[in-house]
Design a protein around this motif. Sequence first.
Motif, PDB file in Angstrom:
ATOM      1  N   ARG A 152       0.815  -1.243  -0.061  1.00 35.80           N
ATOM      2  CA  ARG A 152      -0.172  -0.243  -0.056  1.00 35.80           C
ATOM      3  C   ARG A 152       0.930   1.330   0.115  1.00 35.80           C
ATOM      4  O   ARG A 152       0.471   2.236  -0.517  1.00 35.80           O
ATOM      5  N   HIS A 153       1.924   1.145   0.813  1.00 41.50           N
ATOM      6  CA  HIS A 153       2.836   2.477   0.944  1.00 41.50           C
ATOM      7  C   HIS A 153       3.515   2.796  -0.286  1.00 41.50           C
ATOM      8  O   HIS A 153       3.732   3.926  -0.452  1.00 41.50           O
TER       9      HIS A 153
ATOM     10  N   ASP B 229      -4.769   2.314  -2.215  1.00 38.05           N
ATOM     11  CA  ASP B 229      -5.635   2.743  -1.180  1.00 38.05           C
ATOM     12  C   ASP B 229      -7.103   2.265  -1.310  1.00 38.05           C
ATOM     13  O   ASP B 229      -7.761   1.732  -0.573  1.00 38.05           O
TER      14      ASP B 229
ATOM     15  N   ILE C  69      -6.861  -1.578  -0.687  1.00 38.24           N
ATOM     16  CA  ILE C  69      -6.499  -2.162   0.799  1.00 38.24           C
ATOM     17  C   ILE C  69      -7.413  -1.276   1.790  1.00 38.24           C
ATOM     18  O   ILE C  69      -8.086  -2.300   2.737  1.00 38.24           O
ATOM     19  N   LEU C  70      -8.191  -0.282   1.513  1.00 38.90           N
ATOM     20  CA  LEU C  70      -9.109   0.275   2.266  1.00 38.90           C
ATOM     21  C   LEU C  70     -10.473  -0.102   2.046  1.00 38.90           C
ATOM     22  O   LEU C  70     -11.262  -0.486   2.961  1.00 38.90           O
TER      23      LEU C  70
ATOM     24  N   ARG D  84      -6.444  -9.040   3.770  1.00 35.36           N
ATOM     25  CA  ARG D  84      -6.406  -7.959   4.823  1.00 35.36           C
ATOM     26  C   ARG D  84      -6.778  -8.349   6.090  1.00 35.36           C
ATOM     27  O   ARG D  84      -6.061  -8.009   7.122  1.00 35.36           O
TER      28      ARG D  84
ATOM     29  N   ASP E  91      -2.749  -5.691  12.053  1.00 30.64           N
ATOM     30  CA  ASP E  91      -3.255  -4.438  12.007  1.00 30.64           C
ATOM     31  C   ASP E  91      -3.133  -3.993  13.337  1.00 30.64           C
ATOM     32  O   ASP E  91      -4.212  -3.818  14.060  1.00 30.64           O
TER      33      ASP E  91
ATOM     34  N   GLU F  56      -3.320  -0.945  14.544  1.00 27.40           N
ATOM     35  CA  GLU F  56      -4.352   0.033  14.654  1.00 27.40           C
ATOM     36  C   GLU F  56      -5.676  -0.258  14.844  1.00 27.40           C
ATOM     37  O   GLU F  56      -6.432  -0.026  15.870  1.00 27.40           O
TER      38      GLU F  56
ATOM     39  N   THR G 202      -3.617   0.304   7.599  1.00 28.34           N
ATOM     40  CA  THR G 202      -4.966   1.041   7.423  1.00 28.34           C
ATOM     41  C   THR G 202      -4.650   2.346   8.312  1.00 28.34           C
ATOM     42  O   THR G 202      -3.529   2.726   8.497  1.00 28.34           O
ATOM     43  N   GLY G 203      -5.762   3.321   8.145  1.00 25.68           N
ATOM     44  CA  GLY G 203      -5.454   4.548   8.630  1.00 25.68           C
ATOM     45  C   GLY G 203      -4.599   5.452   7.466  1.00 25.68           C
ATOM     46  O   GLY G 203      -4.647   4.928   6.576  1.00 25.68           O
ATOM     47  N   GLU G 204      -4.056   6.442   8.202  1.00 22.15           N
ATOM     48  CA  GLU G 204      -3.387   7.384   7.359  1.00 22.15           C
ATOM     49  C   GLU G 204      -2.516   6.699   6.868  1.00 22.15           C
ATOM     50  O   GLU G 204      -1.542   5.939   7.301  1.00 22.15           O
ATOM     51  N   ARG G 205      -1.735   7.018   5.480  1.00 21.79           N
ATOM     52  CA  ARG G 205      -0.683   6.492   4.689  1.00 21.79           C
ATOM     53  C   ARG G 205       0.225   6.968   5.533  1.00 21.79           C
ATOM     54  O   ARG G 205       0.557   8.098   5.916  1.00 21.79           O
ATOM     55  N   GLY G 206       1.391   6.066   5.450  1.00 18.95           N
ATOM     56  CA  GLY G 206       2.701   6.538   6.294  1.00 18.95           C
ATOM     57  C   GLY G 206       3.073   5.535   7.368  1.00 18.95           C
ATOM     58  O   GLY G 206       2.418   4.483   7.253  1.00 18.95           O
TER      59      GLY G 206
END
Lengths: 269, 274
Positions: free
Chosen positions: A212-213, A233, A236-237, A248, A253, A255, B266-270
């Motif tokens: 993704r990055h 994005d 993945i999102l 996924r 993850d 987060e 997920t969330g903001e890129r980076g």
Amino acid sequence: MTVLEFDRVTKIYSVRGAGQIKALDDVSFTLTSGQTIGLVGQSGSGKSTIAKILTQLETPTSGQVRLDGEPIPRRGAGLRAYRQKLRMVFQDPFASLNPYHSVRYHLERPLRLDAVVPKAALEDEVRRLLERVRLEPETVIDRRPHELSGGQRQRVAIARALASRPLLLVADEPVSMLDVSIRLGVLNLLADLRREEGLGVLYITHDLATARHFSDEIMVLNQGRVVESGPADDVILRPQDPYTRELRAASPDPEKHFASVSGQHGGVL
Amino acid sequence: MRDSLLTVRDFSVVYDVDPPVEAVKNVTLELHRGEILGLAGESGCGKTTLAYGVQRLLKAPAVITSGSVVFHDSSGEDIEVDRLDAEQMRQFRWDKISMVFQGAMNALNPVATIGSQLEDVFEVHRPTMSRAERREAVVELLEIVKVGRQRRRSFPHELSGGMRQRVMIAMALALRPQLMIMDEPTTALDVLVQREILQQISQLRHEFGFTVVFITHDLPLLLEISDRIAIMREGEIVELDTAERIWTSPRDDYTKTLLSSFPRLTGERGVVVR
């Protein structure tokens, strides 16, 4: 602008005792210079078969691969010229460099074979290549692979791939064997090269987070078929295909994990 | 204070080469009964040396230069691991602490069947068991890890990577140990198989109640599965805290560096910046 077209490629392997295995099933995509495509999927999904066909280590059962509209030559000088334009970076920098030879040898060889620069300019070109991959020529040029760290070795492998001035790079899990704290450095280098020199990169990985990055677009492969592709994005999102969702959900993850347990810990095991 | 399973005090290991390498430096660690402790760090940080060291599995040139290891057995007895003689040590290993080795996919003997390798464990550690009982125990283990009894006659190369990993877990489970040390157990597997194996470990833990030390460099994975995480660097534990505090408020700079080495899924890129 260079355009690589992978046009409705199918690859069938005949395996003794197991009949025919469809490694790729009607796969199409386009890679243009300056673009990174992330190719994700689990083991056996066909990722490496795509890399092998791109480098003409395998030929498609049906379908065609074209570079700027021209089909890839099957042999001879035409194939060599094609391979100059498309280079590979392999997974294991411990295995892909020859332990008997110095860094200088590794970089001079493709320069000589493809007659990229006149003989007198070899040394300068080797130094320039090392600088491009952010290695200090003085410290590494006369070293052999075992005297370098994993990250340095992979940078040498990237420099070697860049020697013939390719337009496209195929990077097959280029950082999975490296220590975590240096992985981003190597991926950032590939991203810089893409930006500064307009390289097209096919980034093959099973790591969804780095895909993704570092990718503009992501292509998800399952059992030889592209089940989903689009902007990184989006895929993945907001995955649409059940297999992409499964991938996924299986990827770590933190987060999401800490958002869902909110206060408790160790919820998964 | 929580019930303790293993107490490691001031533990140091030196590789006696020229110049000597201090692989583990004065590590003190209290392992709680029933927890999953994640041990994170990069190649060469000493995490595997520490895991081998507490079970006295190290070979020369590794030398344990200081420290004590006490295993608090469920019987109530405290076992001082460093005081065991060779025979006691042989009995202690695998019975109390078992291990799923790094590169487990290649840790099986390629020329022996899965069944006979599992039977070996019982033959050595449970000499009173009859052949029929051993067979039965092996079948049960293969069913528990969902490899299936029919695979007992298979050779390792006939199994997929995930299946071989399950066989290794079955082997580690064989004597119902109180502690299982898992050294990079899922590193060579793809994410889907990795997740299946993790779910299996989770089920087994609920069923058999063993404690886990999970060693890996994959910090995002550890953050999800661990109760507490120890971050190791150059032979030292630089930070040890609950997974949540490691994630939300890491104190050590190196922990922060490790966290920022992983782009967000997920969330903001980076990357995660703390």
